[in-house]
Design a protein around this motif. Structure first.
Motif, mmCIF file in Angstrom:
data_model
loop_
_atom_site.group_PDB
_atom_site.id
_atom_site.type_symbol
_atom_site.label_atom_id
_atom_site.label_comp_id
_atom_site.label_asym_id
_atom_site.label_seq_id
_atom_site.Cartn_x
_atom_site.Cartn_y
_atom_site.Cartn_z
ATOM 1 N N GLY A 1 0.809 -1.219 0.000
ATOM 2 C CA GLY A 1 0.000 0.000 0.000
ATOM 3 C C GLY A 1 0.839 1.265 0.000
ATOM 4 N N ALA A 2 0.177 2.390 -0.235
ATOM 5 C CA ALA A 2 0.840 3.703 -0.248
ATOM 6 C C ALA A 2 1.206 4.115 1.171
ATOM 7 C CB ALA A 2 -0.081 4.741 -0.861
ATOM 8 N N GLY A 3 2.235 4.926 1.297
ATOM 9 C CA GLY A 3 2.646 5.432 2.599
ATOM 10 C C GLY A 3 1.747 6.540 3.086
ATOM 11 N N HIS A 4 1.042 7.145 2.155
ATOM 12 C CA HIS A 4 0.152 8.262 2.525
ATOM 13 C C HIS A 4 -0.895 8.437 1.429
ATOM 14 C CE1 HIS A 4 -1.167 12.162 4.003
ATOM 15 N NE2 HIS A 4 -1.010 12.642 2.775
ATOM 16 N N MET A 5 -2.105 8.768 1.818
ATOM 17 C CA MET A 5 -3.163 9.078 0.849
ATOM 18 C C MET A 5 -3.794 10.411 1.235
ATOM 19 S SD MET A 5 -5.132 5.455 0.189
ATOM 20 C CE MET A 5 -5.512 5.218 1.924
ATOM 21 N N GLY A 6 -4.213 11.161 0.274
ATOM 22 C CA GLY A 6 -4.833 12.442 0.573
ATOM 23 C C GLY A 6 -5.681 12.927 -0.586
ATOM 24 N N GLU A 7 -6.267 14.074 -0.387
ATOM 25 C CA GLU A 7 -7.131 14.651 -1.415
ATOM 26 C C GLU A 7 -6.977 16.160 -1.370
ATOM 27 O OE1 GLU A 7 -11.122 12.860 -2.151
ATOM 28 O OE2 GLU A 7 -11.819 14.863 -1.609
ATOM 29 N N THR A 8 -6.866 16.767 -2.523
ATOM 30 C CA THR A 8 -6.810 18.228 -2.580
ATOM 31 C C THR A 8 -7.716 18.701 -3.700
ATOM 32 O OG1 THR A 8 -5.290 20.116 -2.646
ATOM 33 C CG2 THR A 8 -4.869 18.347 -4.207
ATOM 34 N N GLU A 9 -8.216 19.908 -3.547
ATOM 35 C CA GLU A 9 -9.159 20.434 -4.535
ATOM 36 C C GLU A 9 -8.510 21.565 -5.324
ATOM 37 O OE1 GLU A 9 -13.464 19.945 -2.642
ATOM 38 O OE2 GLU A 9 -11.949 20.591 -1.217
ATOM 39 N N PHE A 10 -8.935 21.708 -6.542
ATOM 40 C CA PHE A 10 -8.279 22.679 -7.416
ATOM 41 C C PHE A 10 -9.258 23.166 -8.488
ATOM 42 C CE2 PHE A 10 -7.880 20.167 -11.263
ATOM 43 C CZ PHE A 10 -8.044 18.864 -10.791
ATOM 44 N N GLY A 11 -8.844 24.181 -9.195
ATOM 45 C CA GLY A 11 -9.617 24.687 -10.323
ATOM 46 C C GLY A 11 -8.696 25.429 -11.269
ATOM 47 N N ALA A 12 -9.152 25.630 -12.480
ATOM 48 C CA ALA A 12 -8.372 26.364 -13.479
ATOM 49 C C ALA A 12 -9.259 27.446 -14.069
ATOM 50 C CB ALA A 12 -7.873 25.431 -14.576
ATOM 51 N N GLY A 13 -8.645 28.576 -14.454
ATOM 52 C CA GLY A 13 -9.504 29.614 -15.016
ATOM 53 C C GLY A 13 -8.768 30.829 -15.534
ATOM 54 N N LEU A 14 -9.488 31.611 -16.302
ATOM 55 C CA LEU A 14 -9.016 32.907 -16.796
ATOM 56 C C LEU A 14 -9.661 33.978 -15.932
ATOM 57 C CD1 LEU A 14 -7.593 34.714 -18.899
ATOM 58 C CD2 LEU A 14 -9.649 34.503 -20.331
ATOM 59 N N PHE A 15 -8.816 34.719 -15.192
ATOM 60 C CA PHE A 15 -9.311 35.664 -14.191
ATOM 61 C C PHE A 15 -9.280 37.110 -14.716
ATOM 62 C CE2 PHE A 15 -9.503 33.235 -10.168
ATOM 63 C CZ PHE A 15 -8.917 32.050 -10.582
ATOM 64 N N TYR A 16 -10.336 37.855 -14.367
ATOM 65 C CA TYR A 16 -10.337 39.315 -14.580
ATOM 66 C C TYR A 16 -10.056 39.972 -13.235
ATOM 67 C CZ TYR A 16 -12.112 44.088 -14.943
ATOM 68 O OH TYR A 16 -12.225 45.461 -14.886
ATOM 69 N N LEU A 17 -9.122 40.932 -13.238
ATOM 70 C CA LEU A 17 -8.778 41.668 -12.023
ATOM 71 C C LEU A 17 -8.813 43.159 -12.309
ATOM 72 C CD1 LEU A 17 -7.649 41.980 -9.132
ATOM 73 C CD2 LEU A 17 -5.361 41.751 -10.099
ATOM 74 N N TYR A 18 -9.411 43.891 -11.385
ATOM 75 C CA TYR A 18 -9.496 45.353 -11.510
ATOM 76 C C TYR A 18 -8.813 46.003 -10.313
ATOM 77 C CZ TYR A 18 -11.617 50.031 -11.365
ATOM 78 O OH TYR A 18 -11.820 51.388 -11.304
#
Length: 351
Positions: free
Chosen positions: A211-228
């Motif tokens: 088995g793996a020494g460690h398991m985990g989960e992370t969340e992410f997203g991708a996008g084109l951002f507008y900044l003012y």
């Protein structure tokens, strides 16, 4: 000098988690009835003002925001020969000038030297604390009331001049921010995704456990951002005690940082460093306006950057048509077409 400088940026980030909420998920916002990714203005401002780009351009004019100046002060005193008990007592008296102490009585802990809230110290104020510590160590006596007047109203900290500071216990030394920074939002709807990952134990030969020494989960997203971003250049000059040369150096550092510096969140996991693909700078005395309305209806399709630039330009032209020109001068960096340059934008911002 035109009073306002307005910046409109389009920056594309690949899968990333630049700015997390309390559950570790990328921050989001509802706009146009749809979920968008969001990077908070607080995250952006910290990434900019602590970046090498900003710090190196403004050496000697960048402050320190901390609750822990009392710890630094106590160490400075003990390092110069003051006994620990006296050092802590004097450090608390000095720290208290910048905010209410976290603990009414010193219990000898780290927190016994903390103030309750973050205080933004200008370089001149830090130098004043250092000089006082040196004097106290030399004469081995407690600070006088007059010596404890360490807050400065005439400082020239570029980050404080841009982003302001609030001292609840000493409002006379508050600084009104010259820069207003919106939260960056994606120009399209998003779905936050999950990444299930494992880590292998290098010394596990697999004879008993594959088995793996460690398991985990992370969340992410991708996008084109507008900044003012909107900067009141007159207020910036005022906050810097009338030093126009320093104000222009500050504006140049801000523009470059906004175009080239990414928030630091999860960079080691995603390497989501990006530069702005499009940057419009406008100057004028007219009332400022964001162009976020261009993205109220989310963009769909494969030519997202091209369409975002067209929408931004179209929204600006139509605003000008119905309200009259909303700026006097402008400059554009367009990495999609290869037109304009960062130097052009900085020249416009500092003119």
């Amino acid at each position: 000098m035109n009073r306002f400088l307005q910046l409109h940026l389009l920056t594309s980030y690949p899968p990333s988690n630049l700015n997390r909420d309390d559950l570790g998920r990328p921050k989001t916002a509802m706009m146009g009835g749809e979920t968008r990714l969001r990077v908070s203005s607080q995250s952006l401002k910290r990434a900019w003002r602590t970046s090498d780009t900003f710090v190196e351009a403004l050496q000697g004019h960048v402050g320190t925001r901390t609750k822990e100046m009392g710890n630094r002060t106590a160490k400075l005193l003990t390092d110069t020969g003051v006994k620990e008990k006296q050092a802590r007592e004097w450090a608390r008296a000095i720290a208290e000038q910048f905010g209410k102490l976290k603990k009414a009585k010193d219990d000898g802990s780290e927190e016994g030297l903390h103030i309750e809230q973050l205080a933004h110290f200008g370089p001149e104020e830090e130098a004043g604390v250092d000089a006082l510590c040196k004097a106290l160590a030399e004469r081995q006596s407690a600070p006088e009331a007059e010596e404890l007047k360490l807050l400065r109203g005439d400082q020239q900290a570029a980050d404080i001049a841009l982003f302001g500071r609030m001292l609840a216990a000493a409002p006379r030394f508050n600084v009104e921010a010259a820069a207003q920074v919106a939260h960056a939002i994606t120009v399209h709807k998003v779905a936050v995704e999950d990444d299930f990952f494992t880590a292998v134990d290098d010394l596990n030969n697999g004879e008993e456990d594959m088995g793996a020494g460690h398991m985990g989960e992370t969340e992410f997203g991708a996008g084109l951002f507008y900044l003012y971003v909107c900067i009141d250049r007159e207020l910036l000059v005022k906050n810097l005690q009338g030093d126009r040369e320093l104000a222009n150096k500050t504006l140049a550092a801000l523009v470059e940082s906004a175009a080239t510096v990414s928030p630091t969140g999860k960079q080691n996991s995603f390497a989501s460093r990006a530069r702005a693909s499009y940057l419009l700078a406008e100057t004028g005395n007219q009332q400022p306006r964001s162009l976020s309305v261009a993205f109220l209806e989310s963009i769909r399709g494969k030519t997202m950057l091209k369409e975002a630039i067209e929408r931004l330009t179209d929204a600006r032209d139509k605003m000008d048509r119905v309200y009259g020109s909303c700026s006097d001068k402008d400059a554009v960096l367009n990495a999609y077409t290869g037109e304009g340059s960062l130097a052009d934008v900085i020249a416009c911002a500092t003119e």
